[in-house]
Design an enzyme around this catalytic site. Structure first.
Site, PDB file in Angstrom:
ATOM      1  N   PRO A 236       0.928  -1.237  -0.002  1.00 37.39           N
ATOM      2  CA  PRO A 236      -0.039  -0.050  -0.134  1.00 37.39           C
ATOM      3  C   PRO A 236       0.881   1.243  -0.147  1.00 37.39           C
ATOM      4  CG  PRO A 236       0.017  -1.010   2.209  1.00 37.39           C
ATOM      5  CD  PRO A 236       0.714  -2.003   1.338  1.00 37.39           C
ATOM      6  N   ASP A 411       5.817   2.570   2.292  1.00 35.67           N
ATOM      7  CA  ASP A 411       5.000   1.256   2.578  1.00 35.67           C
ATOM      8  C   ASP A 411       4.144   1.779   3.741  1.00 35.67           C
ATOM      9  OD1 ASP A 411       3.720  -1.073   3.187  1.00 35.67           O
ATOM     10  OD2 ASP A 411       5.734  -2.307   2.977  1.00 35.67           O
ATOM     11  N   HIS A 412       2.832   1.569   3.688  1.00 35.87           N
ATOM     12  CA  HIS A 412       1.790   2.051   4.791  1.00 35.87           C
ATOM     13  C   HIS A 412       1.810   1.047   6.096  1.00 35.87           C
ATOM     14  CE1 HIS A 412      -0.705   4.658   6.813  1.00 35.87           C
ATOM     15  NE2 HIS A 412      -1.232   5.457   5.808  1.00 35.87           N
ATOM     16  N   ARG A 413       2.182  -0.264   5.464  1.00 35.62           N
ATOM     17  CA  ARG A 413       2.113  -1.162   6.263  1.00 35.62           C
ATOM     18  C   ARG A 413       3.268  -1.109   7.478  1.00 35.62           C
ATOM     19  NH1 ARG A 413       2.915  -6.313   2.423  1.00 35.62           N
ATOM     20  NH2 ARG A 413       4.782  -4.940   2.071  1.00 35.62           N
ATOM     21  N   VAL A 414       4.377  -0.325   7.349  1.00 29.90           N
ATOM     22  CA  VAL A 414       5.531   0.088   8.150  1.00 29.90           C
ATOM     23  C   VAL A 414       5.584   1.171   8.594  1.00 29.90           C
ATOM     24  CG1 VAL A 414       7.939  -0.238   8.288  1.00 29.90           C
ATOM     25  CG2 VAL A 414       6.623  -1.607   6.686  1.00 29.90           C
TER      26      VAL A 414
END
Length: 439
Positions: A236, A411-414
């Protein structure tokens, strides 16, 4: 018994490779550590060394063979007292295409025909109307002859358009009337003479009256396509953009280069960007992380990857512990990595890993762009060129400054938005106040 030399796994992820060049020939004596061949992986061309000593009794895989699976025998090594007569039938050549070998293994036995019919040679290779050869495997030619098929009307699905077993099994022979009425535009692409140029993998063809070039994908391009497609589909992405004033950095760089001239050192703007990112990852340690599927791994050192364009693709060599190194040390290391990347001489550990990447297209005149995050990195900084622009100074007066556009893909997960903004702010402050990076 003679020893089989197997296709080596030159990186943790290597499953197959191209045997680019043999450095020995049959009959040559080799010792442990001698170079045997050059192997192309998806990223680099690496030299393969002998483990044992002996004499090269037989070469099983010819130069230029692609898609050779790891642990496939590529040559036979004879020890003292052994001769070529000791090489068994199992050590046959591996020159045949994998698809053709598979067809031969799958060829069904026909109970209605005598055994001698199976040994009947395949028909000669057919030719198209313009005299060019139609490439088809022996088994495909036999099946086509039995079914009365016209190979010039069948599109091959094998390597370089080669017609294989599966292409002719489902085909039916055209009736005489249909053959006369068939429109020429429905024919498969017809090979024309190869164009003049350096690449033997580029073949000029025509389809529906239009010329085109079919460019064969090498291992690197296949890997780039697969990894970046996966990255764009599964990561994402979000993007943060800032303009960076370079005037102070350019002035400071000029002063340093004058002082370092006697040592033969010349710092680039990119060296400062690497240092700024490395320090920023220490200032915002939550961003110095990688995505690990079910968890996030936060690293202590700043291992910064830098994209290097090469013919047919790119490398991202990693400068490890970049926050600990001086600008001159980073400059020298980057020049060495870039030079060896262009020669495809990097070892796997030199381009794997890292938490964050830099892609600089400023030297190509690009003002700004967005880069794709290269997993497992948490982000990548896309850097454009420095351009003189009118700006409003702190006192409200209009002035001119050298502005560099930077876009950070995250990276929006991180990394969340506010955390990403904090990292980009740290990078900007480091570049606009370059002397602080030496503290």
């Amino acid at each position: 018994m003679p020893t089989e030399i197997l296709m080596p796994a030159l990186s943790p992820t290597m499953e197959e490779g191209t045997l680019a060049k043999w450095l020995v020939k049959e009959g040559d004596e080799v010792n442990s550590g001698d170079l045997l061949a050059e192997i192309e992986t998806d990223k680099a061309t690496m030299e393969f060394e002998a483990v044992d000593e002996g004499v090269i009794g037989k070469i099983l895989v010819t130069e230029g063979s692609e898609g050779v699976k790891v642990n496939t025998p590529i040559a036979v090594l004879l020890a003292e007292g052994e001769s070529a007569d000791d090489i068994g039938e199992s050590a046959g050549t591996s020159d045949a295409a994998p698809a053709e070998k598979k067809e031969a293994a799958e060829a069904p036995e026909s109970p209605k025909e005598p055994a001698r019919a199976e040994a009947k040679p395949a028909p000669a290779a057919p030719q198209a109307s313009d005299g060019s050869r139609i490439f088809a495997s022996p088994l495909a030619r036999r099946i086509a002859a039995q079914k009365g098929l016209d190979l010039t009307r069948i599109k091959g699905s094998g390597p370089r358009g080669r017609i294989v077993k599966s292409d002719v099994e489902g085909a039916t022979a055209a009736k005489p009337a249909e053959a006369k009425q068939a429109a020429p535009v429905a024919a498969a692409p017809v090979a024309a003479p190869a164009p003049v140029g350096p690449s033997a993998d580029v073949v000029l063809k025509t389809y529906e009256g239009r010329e085109f070039q079919e460019v064969k994908l090498d291992g690197m391009r296949k890997t780039i396509a697969a990894r970046l497609t996966e990255a764009k589909q599964t990561i994402p992405h979000f993007y943060l953009r800032r303009d960076i004033k370079l005037d102070a950095l350019l002035k400071f760089r000029s002063q340093l280069n004058k002082q370092l001239e006697a040592r033969g050192v010349k710092l680039s703007v990119n060296d400062f960007i690497i240092k700024a990112v490395a320090i920023a990852l220490q200032q915002v340690p939550e961003c110095n992380s990688v995505w690990a599927g079910d968890r996030v791994l936060q690293l202590k050192p700043s291992d910064v990857a830098v994209a290097v364009a090469i013919e047919g693709g790119l490398f991202t060599p990693v400068l490890k512990d970049a926050e600990m190194k001086s600008l001159s040390a980073l400059s020298a290391e980057m020049k060495d990595l870039a030079a060896r990347a262009r020669d495809r001489k990097l070892a796997p550990h030199e381009y794997q890993g890292g938490t964050f990447a830099i892609s600089n297209l400023g030297m190509f005149g690009i003002d700004n762009f967005d880069a794709i995050v290269n997993p497992p990195h948490a982000g990548i900084l896309a850097v454009g060129s420095g351009v003189k622009k009118p700006v409003v100074g702190e006192d409200g007066e209009l002035t001119v400054a050298t502005i560099m556009s930077a876009s950070m893909s995250v990276d929006h997960r991180v990394i969340d938005g506010a955390l990403g903004a904090k990292l980009l702010q740290a990078i900007v402050e480091n570049l606009e106040n370059p002397m602080t990076m030496l503290a």
